[in-house]
Design an enzyme around this catalytic site. Structure first.
Site, short mmCIF file in Angstrom:
data_model
loop_
_atom_site.label_atom_id
_atom_site.label_comp_id
_atom_site.label_asym_id
_atom_site.label_seq_id
_atom_site.Cartn_x
_atom_site.Cartn_y
_atom_site.Cartn_z
CB CYS A 47 -0.78 0.06 1.39
SG CYS A 47 -1.10 -1.48 1.60
CG ASN B 4 -5.29 1.11 1.67
OD1 ASN B 4 -5.83 1.48 2.50
ND2 ASN B 4 -4.65 0.05 1.38
CB CYS C 111 -8.31 -2.00 0.02
SG CYS C 111 -7.69 -3.16 -1.44
CD GLU D 72 -6.39 -2.82 2.96
OE1 GLU D 72 -5.30 -2.86 3.47
OE2 GLU D 72 -7.23 -1.86 2.61
CG ASN E 30 -7.89 -10.55 3.51
OD1 ASN E 30 -8.61 -10.15 4.98
ND2 ASN E 30 -6.73 -10.73 3.11
#
Length: 763
Positions: free
Chosen positions: A230, A447, A449, A451, A638
């Site tokens: 990231c 980032n 995604c 998280e 994931n």
């Protein structure tokens, strides 16, 4: 306790060399051996495989072709009622790759290592750092039987994406991957401990207790590989800065990283440039260049680059920004390959709930008029300046501004989410309130995604000059967020003792990775030294709950208790590393140095924590040793790595009890690992109110020091109304959820909004 792994085949049988050359026609004996190895110990009827395969065979069918037919048949037989067929297909896929390798024996690690180094496939660090005796010892750890525990989705993905190749042939097999990574990650550890740590890491990887972020899994053994998943950068409001950042994005994408880029400092459409009115084209033209850069500079040939572009909701270009990926409108204002993200301060949410107007402004005019960068403020400082700007705009003192109804703005966001799955949402004040490094900067976005996040600042370029015939620019050092990711596979964790062991190993692994990676941009190297940010995450929560007969809708308390342990184990591991190696560079002045953990003081943990003994030790040790990593935990989506692990993705409810996933790699049947035994315990996300999902995740979120990637699913067959989506967003903000990721909608015809997988963030 039941685990995800399936009955192992005999080691000798698995490791046997191919019986015949691949070019000869398959014989009945060889076919029977394939079927026997693939079905041994599984709850399937091998006769069904024989019955369906025989009509597909011809006189000249080779063993390799027969394996492909067998795989196809096994995949077609997979269902929620007969899930073991996916393991049959996975074993057959492994047998296929075994034959393609032509190895005899399958595993001869010293030979494989030497060949791959000679061919430039592997770095030579192992032979440079380890003795031949140590390499031979490590080779003895390899267990080929673990190859046979993959289902088809995992085996297929491992072969297609992650095994290194040499002239179109596989250069390694699965156990080579995990052993090489384990040795490399501990190459610089103390010699009296590194072999034990390497063995532990190898077994955790091979047994699928932990899952590495894609750059770690793909690049660690390759020469000069970036290991970080990231990155986040920020543009300043100048042509030099804009193109400098675009070059940063291309460098990061080249080596497999996902990028977040904040553009809130860039002036809006119609703003002045050097005093000339209406000279600026705004942020959209620059986003289009970022879009094309992401497509042009792919991630090592595996897929196009992936970039999320973020804009604060007060920016005058926000309405055009919300239309970036919609199908209607001017195509010159579209960017279909980036992922929009809206940055929302508390002030907007409060005005929205109160039914008030919201002011959109040009950042360059604010900076010119008030001497402050609006995008660099948060909390009370932002609120004070915004109220002043609001009053001045009402009085007509600003040149460029627009008042909009805050609720109408949220409706536009929601409409775009339903149509395109985006924008992602990031609550800026919550991000910074829980930022442990607020003494050293601020978080402007997240980032790819959502998280992972930390402080960033733009590189300020100096005057250009000619050096050795080249144009160079003297620049101060900016900061680009960098994070390495790993995820604990909860589906394969037996008990608290094993969870603690896995958390400890994960923290050490990621901290080592910081010192081993070749960061593609210098600002990222500076960030690594200054903050040593890591992200230990989790996957398979739905499986962990199902094994304990806990439905997702009633899991809040169990999730709270589980992730308190997760937080305690990871925090203690980083403190222990600080005692061994020292703290991160910016430790002094951070929340950690003030005895604040997860944004809370010791008294909060005494009143609210269940692990009193553990937290008392953590606070005592923190005061004594400090902490190695400024941010430690982050829950990634994931999506693809859960396929490798054979578990459900991330910490969300399952998407479906059985579905066929179609993507660039083909169609893959999928179902949760314990579906046969726990069919009624698994609850599908599409049948759960998303406010309930947010409530469960809020219990998890309070124990995660960075963020949680939260994908929302709205099933339009359940009479979902706009108010339900609105209430979910408001609930997330009120419960101090930091970000909201992708929005998926299930239409009344049963179709689902397409979601592009993130390959960078352990997913």
């Amino acid at each position: 306790m039941q685990t995800i792994t399936k009955p192992q085949t005999d080691n000798t049988a698995v490791a046997a060399a191919p019986e015949t050359p691949a070019v000869t026609p398959v014989t009945g004996t060889i076919l029977e051996q394939f079927i026997e190895k693939a079905t041994a110990g599984l709850d399937v009827k091998s006769a069904a495989l024989r019955e369906k395969i025989l009509p597909l065979l011809k006189a000249d069918t080779t063993a390799q072709e027969a394996l492909k037919h067998l795989i196809s048949v096994a995949v077609s037989l997979t269902s929620a009622q007969a899930p073991d067929w996916k393991y049959v297909a996975g074993r057959l896929k492994m047998l296929e790759i075994y034959r393609q390798s032509g190895r005899n024996p399958l595993y001869d690690y010293p030979k494989t290592l030497a060949q791959n180094i000679a061919n430039g496939v592997y770095t030579d660090n192992i032979t440079a750092k380890y003795t031949a005796q140590e390499i031979a010892e490590a080779a003895s750890w390899q267990n080929p039987a673990w190859d046979m525990e993959y289902d088809y989705a995992g085996a297929n993905l491992l072969v297609k994406r992650y095994l290194c190749e040499w002239h179109d042939n596989v250069a390694e097999l699965p156990q080579d991957v995990f052993l090489t990574i384990a040795l490399l990650i501990h190459q610089d550890s103390p010699k009296n401990k590194r072999m034990a740590w390497a063995k532990e890491t190898y077994e955790l990887l091979a047994k699928r207790k932990i899952s590495l972020g894609t750059p770690l899994l793909m690049n660690l053994r390759r020469p000069h590989g970036n290991l970080s998943s990231c990155f986040i950068t920020v543009m300043d409001d100048s042509r030099d800065s804009i193109f400098y950042v675009i070059d940063q994005i291309s460098a990061i994408s080249k080596f497999g990283g996902g990028v977040g880029c904040n553009l809130s400092r860039v002036r809006c459409k119609g703003a002045r440039i050097k005093g000339v009115k209406n000279a600026s084209g705004g942020v959209i033209p620059w986003i289009r260049i970022i879009n094309d850069t992401a497509v042009a500079v792919n991630q090592q040939g595996k897929r196009k680059g992936a970039v999320t572009v973020s804009l604060d909701i007060w920016h005058l270009d926000i309405e055009d920004f919300l239309e970036l990926r919609t199908e209607n409108g001017d195509q010159r204002m579209k960017a279909y390959d980036v992922f929009p993200q809206v940055i929302i301060p508390d002030a907007f949410m409060k005005r929205m709930l109160a039914g008030q107007d919201w002011l959109l402004v040009d950042p360059s005019e604010i900076k010119r008029t008030y001497g402050k960068e609006l995008g660099a403020l948060w909390g009370a400082e932002f609120d004070a300046l915004y109220e002043q700007i609001y009053a001045d705009a009402k009085a007509g003192k600003l040149e460029l501004f627009k008042f909009v109804n805050a609720k109408e703005m949220m409706k536009k966001i929601m409409r775009s989410q339903i149509e395109t799955g985006m924008p992602y949402l990031a609550f800026k004040d919550t991000l910074n309130r829980y930022n442990p490094n607020k003494h050293d900067g601020l978080i402007v976005g997240t980032n790819l995604c959502t998280e992972s996040h930390s402080n960033v600042r733009p590189t300020v370029l100096g005057d250009k000059k000619i050096v050795d015939g080249k144009i160079v620019s003297e620049a101060n050092e900016g900061l680009i967020h960098v994070c390495n990711l790993i995820s604990v596979n909860l589906a394969n964790i037996a008990d608290d003792e094993e969870l603690q062991k896995v958390c400890r190993a994960s923290v050490r692994l990621l901290d080592n990775a910081i010192d081993l990676t070749d960061v593609p941009v210098p600002e990222g190297s500076l960030h690594n030294r200054r903050y040593r940010t890591i992200g230990v995450g989790a996957m398979g929560l739905a499986d962990w709950l199902a094994k304990r007969d806990i439905t997702y809708m009633k899991s809040a308390q169990a999730v709270d208790e589980l992730f308190e342990k997760f937080a305690a184990y990871c925090t203690q591991a980083s403190i222990d590393l600080a005692a061994e190696k020292g703290t991160f560079e910016a430790y002094q002045g951070s929340d950690w140095s003030k005895g604040i953990i997860l944004g809370r003081d010791r008294a909060w943990f005494t009143a609210n924590g269940k692990l009193q003994k553990e937290w008392n030790k953590i606070f005592d040790d923190l005061a004594k040793h400090g902490i190695r990593n400024s941010q430690i935990t982050a829950i990634a989506p994931n999506t693809s790595s859960s396929l490798l692990q054979g578990c459900t993705a991330s910490v969300l409810p399952i998407y479906s009890k059985f579905f066929v996933e179609t993507h660039g790699k083909g169609s893959v049947p999928n179902c949760p690992p314990f579906i046969k035994e726990k069919f009624w315990t698994y609850q599908e996300n599409r049948n759960i109110p998303q406010t309930t999902v947010i409530d469960v995740l809020s219990h998890l979120n309070k124990w995660i020091d960075t963020g949680v990637s939260i994908e929302l699913v709205y099933n339009l067959n359940m009479d979902v109304r706009a108010k339900d989506i609105y209430d979910t967003i408001v609930s997330a903000w009120q419960k101090e959820i930091k970000t909201l990721y992708y929005t998926r909608t299930i239409q009344k015809d049963g179709s689902s909004a397409t979601k592009e997988e993130c390959v960078s963030c352990a997913s």
